[in-house]
Motif scaffolding. Structure first.
Motif: not given
Length: 548
Positions: A193-221
């Protein structure tokens, strides 16, 4: 919410023991890309077998059940204080029943709480929303892969890749480097899971939250979707392979998110997750606390075989067999699958004249027997072995061992254990990441006469030198295959240092048919060093810009 505690207990058990359907399909796709006649192919076959065993036995897929992390969305008006109490009780029950390993350790005293509760554990994040149900998601991310998380501050100069700037191409370089630096120590093939931006704390939180996405989904961006596809295609060209054995499959999933940042900061945060990608979620009735639906597809009935067939049953090894140091256990099925012969012959490294060997050893082992082993040999161990992790290695530097370790085997493992009136029982027992013991291992080999060290991910030059000087080998077991190896443990003979906590205690285990691959031998050879060198050369091929 009278049923909420039971719902949380069921969520924990399902997450720990039954890999979701989308993750299983990712493993199956990886197996389709990897030649079974390789070490990585062998590892994936063992992984597939372990997944089925864990589900069937309702036991942890991996012994390291990590830091339980809950992400919870609730309607306005829900009592979050009572929900947290119920989650704590569910965690205590799951730990007592062997579904979670006791993993909560006081950072100052080293004391293990024994029930997975303590300051900051488990991790629980609450958010309110306008839906009329409760959404609870749980991830169990083990320490080995957690240690391979990495954060970049751009611009930066990256090994093999040169300058990474504050743009999409700089982000691309960071992600490729993140996969490279993990090697096999995070139990590749992994998910990131990759988080771009934020600060050092929120960036890591964003990265870990990406792991809750389904493996086969498609990024809307559209830009991030393009980057995810690029990473999945090219990270697998690094040649790291499953367990870092070298091979075609190093990454099984990549999910990228973005948030705003400060003008002065540009962080790229990467959360690395092992192949044992344990995350699940439930929708809960806010009135009763009962589960109304599961968020991720159940793994039950989803094959991890690339051909869509049944998971392969264990069979005896058909490699060239050599009995060394003790009697051969004829007909023992607890060895690696039949692909071992070709897998260990890969690159012509193993055995005599490029032929693979299956070598059966019984502890204690002599130096003469160890000197006969070469990188690539499959060793089938029987007899007593001893677990040892961080606390024990630190202790042994300045103290005597409670047992004679001359000719012994040390297993880097923190098992899941349960005790009843008959004594201790092993519920899960895969290897932990060995590199943490690098400051100690060479000295301990010398001090005690240890002949073999079992773990995952390999070790460094100090240990390799000690193996050569004192006659030892490093054996790589398959990370995360906790049920596969628990089957090989026939008896718990004794335990020392329970004051260190169950994972860090020294367990004396009687094993039969415990199979692992020689990846560092007494002749100065290290498969890990070779794979890292080769993947570094391949990483440099991605130096030139791709996204303008």
């Amino acid at each position: 919410m009278q049923h909420f505690e039971d719902s949380m207990y069921n969520l924990i058990v399902e997450t720990s023991t039954n890999l979701p359907g989308d993750v299983r399909r990712a493993v199956a796709r990886g197996r389709a890309l990897e030649d079974r006649a390789t070490r990585s192919g062998l590892a994936l076959t063992t992984i597939a077998q372990n997944i089925g065993m864990a589900e069937q036995q309702v036991s942890p897929i991996c012994q390291d059940t990590g830091m339980p992390t809950f992400i919870i969305h609730t309607p306005v008006g829900i009592n979050q204080i009572e929900m947290k109490k119920d989650i704590h009780q569910a965690v205590i029950r799951a730990t007592k029943n062997g579904k979670l390993r006791p993993n909560s350790v006081d950072s100052l005293t080293g004391e293990n709480s024994g029930d997975n509760l303590g300051a900051g554990t488990p991790v629980i994040h609450f958010e309110q929303w306008e839906e009329d149900y409760v959404d609870v998601r749980l991830i169990l991310k083990g320490g080995g892969c957690e240690n391979k998380n990495i954060q970049y501050s751009l611009p930066a100069e990256l090994e093999g890749l040169g300058k990474a700037g504050r743009d999409l191409d700089g982000i691309r370089k960071c992600i490729l480097h993140a996969v490279y630096q993990a090697q096999g120590q995070g139990c590749s093939a992994g998910f990131i899971g990759v988080g771009i931006g934020g600060d050092r704390t929120s960036g890591y939180e964003l990265a870990k939250k990406q792991l809750f996405r389904k493996v086969e989904d498609v990024n809307p961006n559209a830009d991030l979707h393009k980057l995810e596809e690029y990473i999945m295609e090219n990270a697998n060209k690094l040649g790291i392979g499953t367990m870092g054995f070298g091979g075609e499959v190093s990454l099984l999933g990549c999910k990228i998110g973005v948030m705003n940042r400060l003008p002065a900061s540009f962080f790229v945060s990467v959360a690395y997750n092992c192949w044992a990608f344990r995350r699940q979620g439930v929708q809960v009735d806010p009135a009763t606390g009962a589960i109304s639906d599961w968020i991720y597809e159940s793994g039950t009935g989803v094959s991890v075989d690339e051909a869509g067939g049944r998971i392969q049953e264990p069979v005896a090894v058909n490699a060239t067999s050599a009995s060394v140091g003790g009697s051969v256990e004829a007909g023992n099925p607890a060895a690696f699958p039949a692909e071992t012969a070709a897998a260990t012959a890969q690159d012509g490294e193993a055995g005599t004249a490029g032929r693979s060997r299956e070598v059966r050893l019984t502890t204690p082992i002599s130096e003469e027997d160890i000197r006969k082993l070469r990188v690539g040999d499959v060793v089938i161990l029987s007899g007593e072995m001893h677990t040892g992790r961080d606390a024990l290695h630190k202790y042994l530097m300045d103290h005597d061992a409670p047992v004679d370790l001359n000719g012994a085997v040390i297993y880097h493992c923190g098992p899941v254990m349960l005790k009843d009136e008959e004594g201790w029982h092993v519920k899960a027992a895969g290897p932990t990441t060995s590199i943490r013991e690098e400051p100690y291992q060479g000295d301990i080999i010398k001090k005690f006469g240890i002949r073999a060290v079992i773990g995952k991910g390999g070790m460094g030059p100090k240990t390799l030198q000690a193996l050569g000087e004192h006659g030892g080998v490093y054996l790589n077991a398959i990370g995360g295959a906790a049920q596969y190896y628990a089957e090989c443990i026939k008896k718990v003979n004794a335990v020392d240092f329970m004051e260190f906590g169950i994972p860090e205690a020294m367990w004396h285990l009687d094993v039969e048919g415990f199979a692992a691959i020689v990846t560092m031998d007494s002749h100065g050879n290290s498969l890990h060093a070779e794979v890292e060198k080769d993947s570094a050369a391949k990483l440099a091929q991605f130096r030139e810009p791709v996204f303008n």
